[in-house]
Enzyme design. Structure first.
Site, PDB file in Angstrom:
ATOM      1  N   SER A 260       0.796  -1.218   0.000  1.00 51.55           N
ATOM      2  CA  SER A 260       0.000   0.000   0.000  1.00 51.55           C
ATOM      3  C   SER A 260       0.834   1.276   0.000  1.00 51.55           C
ATOM      4  O   SER A 260       0.272   2.363  -0.137  1.00 51.55           O
ATOM      5  CB  SER A 260      -0.918   0.011   1.232  1.00 51.55           C
ATOM      6  OG  SER A 260      -0.139   0.020   2.430  1.00 51.55           O
ATOM      7  N   CYS A 261       2.146   1.160   0.155  1.00 47.07           N
ATOM      8  CA  CYS A 261       2.966   2.370   0.342  1.00 47.07           C
ATOM      9  C   CYS A 261       3.908   2.665  -0.818  1.00 47.07           C
ATOM     10  O   CYS A 261       3.783   3.704  -1.468  1.00 47.07           O
ATOM     11  CB  CYS A 261       3.768   2.247   1.636  1.00 47.07           C
ATOM     12  SG  CYS A 261       2.758   2.201   3.123  1.00 47.07           S
ATOM     13  N   PHE A 262       4.868   1.791  -1.067  1.00 47.94           N
ATOM     14  CA  PHE A 262       5.922   2.118  -2.022  1.00 47.94           C
ATOM     15  C   PHE A 262       5.387   2.529  -3.396  1.00 47.94           C
ATOM     16  O   PHE A 262       5.779   3.582  -3.917  1.00 47.94           O
ATOM     17  CB  PHE A 262       6.897   0.950  -2.176  1.00 47.94           C
ATOM     18  CG  PHE A 262       7.814   0.744  -0.993  1.00 47.94           C
ATOM     19  CD1 PHE A 262       7.689   1.499   0.163  1.00 47.94           C
ATOM     20  CD2 PHE A 262       8.803  -0.222  -1.028  1.00 47.94           C
ATOM     21  CE1 PHE A 262       8.519   1.307   1.251  1.00 47.94           C
ATOM     22  CE2 PHE A 262       9.648  -0.429   0.055  1.00 47.94           C
ATOM     23  CZ  PHE A 262       9.507   0.336   1.194  1.00 47.94           C
TER      24      PHE A 262
END
Length: 421
Positions: A260-262
């Site tokens: 969900s982030c990078f």
């Protein structure tokens, strides 16, 4: 202290549970009534190691969830932990941030209690100053509120431990008093505090994630070259990682990064740079390497088994990494798409992520065990580094042909081939 956490998703729930563990009185504001019921019952709606134990200990006591913003009015601090998903152009969608700010402001209208609004969501630099502060101010009718930015650095699958034992605590604020109030809620945690302005704190989050993503894509580029030269990339990166200036973290070659982030944070940073007139060539390359990397497994597969039409391919691992049921940007997704486009029949297994992946690919076969997926398969692609996969051996004898290609280096069996080793 009394804390309101806005958003009961991955970051919000972990944040709330850990603050309750530290002795604070925490209220979660979550729009999903189903999540609220689960949290109050001590049942985490997501899998995260250690989270269920925290909810069991604190839910219904010092940790309570609800759908209304009422608890904000009595809280000392409110932490905004809502999502900032990617918009169509790659920028961060700040609509949930805006809605949360309006609701926080409305809850604080007419109140006189000192309150600090803290942004923990990942937002582009300038968001706290240019969006959060004025939106809350207008909705509340107050000019005496504190504002701060406190980014999270939580690894999925290890988030509870990361929260309670962080490398650093970053606190950005224009007003020292607001920053001090945020620092106070972390008492009991032994970690250096980095005090900055709000925009610098926002950029620290993006810069950190982009650097880690860059290390992964760099390692995969080196791995692809090493494979052609007959060199073990893991030996190479072990030697590289012993350099204290580099560190050994995020130097494992494989199918690339997901979660969900990078992906969304690098995309948002690219959009931000382009909006400012910069040409972020390095960051664009990081994303392109990551896009292509898992498809190299499909290329190797075709070299080994030929036309995929009608062949059964076992896919082991659906979550983007081990220790979580999260499939967001999982490298298994483009691989399965390519297999289906080639006419293959896919049999998949994952210890946790099957229910989530079933919503994306309802047409493929999902198995209860790795052995079931491998039975009669023409080939196997391993996508996630679950520890249980390292113990597989005789199960591969169930395959029609023992063609095993791994995107994460975890197998100890004979005859496997790595994506870039």
């Amino acid at each position: 202290m009394k804390i309101a956490v806005i958003g009961g998703g991955y970051v919000g729930l972990v944040t709330a549970a850990c603050f309750a563990h530290l002795g604070h009185e925490v209220s979660i504001v979550e729009v999903d009534a189903g999540k609220v019921r689960a949290i109050n019952a001590g049942e985490p709606p997501i899998y995260e190691e250690g989270l269920e134990e925290l909810l069991t200990a604190h839910a219904g006591k010092t940790l309570v969830a609800g759908t209304e913003y009422g608890p904000v009015a009595d809280a000392d601090l409110s932490f905004i932990c809502v999502g900032t998903p990617p918009a169509g152009d790659g920028s961060a969608d700040l609509s949930y941030i805006t809605a949360a700010c309006r609701s926080i402001g409305e809850a604080l209208r007419g109140r006189t209690k000192t309150h600090t609004v803290v942004v923990k969501s990942t937002v582009p630099p300038g968001t706290t100053e240019n969006l959060v502060v004025p939106t809350v101010g207008v909705a509340s009718g107050r000019n005496d509120l504190g504002f701060a930015m406190n980014p999270e650095f939580l690894r999925e699958g290890r988030a509870v431990d990361d929260f309670l034992h962080p490398d650093r605590i970053v606190i950005g604020s224009a007003d020292p008093a607001a920053g001090n109030s945020v620092a106070a809620v972390y008492r009991g945690i032994d970690a250096p505090a980095v005090r900055t302005g709000t925009t610098a704190a926002e950029m620290i989050k993006y810069a950190s994630n982009a650097l880690l993503a860059t290390k992964i894509s760099y390692t995969n580029e080196i791995g692809n070259l090493c494979k052609r030269l007959g060199i073990d990339v893991y030996e190479v990166m072990q030697g590289v990682g012993l350099d204290k200036r580099v560190s050994p973290h995020f130097l494992n070659a494989g199918a690339g990064f997901g979660g969900s982030c990078f992906p969304k944070d690098v995309a948002a940073l690219i959009h931000l740079a382009e909006k400012q007139g910069e040409d972020p060539v390095l960051l664009q390359s990081v994303m392109e390497v990551n896009r292509r990397q898992p498809l190299r497994m499909v290329g190797i597969l075709k070299e080994r088994v030929g036309d995929l039409n009608g062949k059964k391919i076992a896919v082991l691992g659906l979550a983007f990494k081990d220790g979580t049921d999260d499939i967001r940007e999982s490298r298994a997704v483009p691989v399965i798409e390519a297999l289906l486009e080639g006419g293959a029949a896919v049999a998949a297994y994952d210890p946790l992520a099957v229910p989530n992946m079933r919503r994306v690919f309802p047409q493929i076969e999902y198995c209860a065990r790795a052995a079931e997926a491998l039975a009669g398969a023409d080939a196997c692609l391993l996508m996630t580094e679950w520890p249980e996969f390292s113990r597989l051996d005789g199960e591969f004898d169930l395959m029609k042909s023992r063609v095993v290609i791994e995107g994460r280096r975890v197998l100890s069996c004979d005859g496997k081939e790595g994506i870039c080793w």
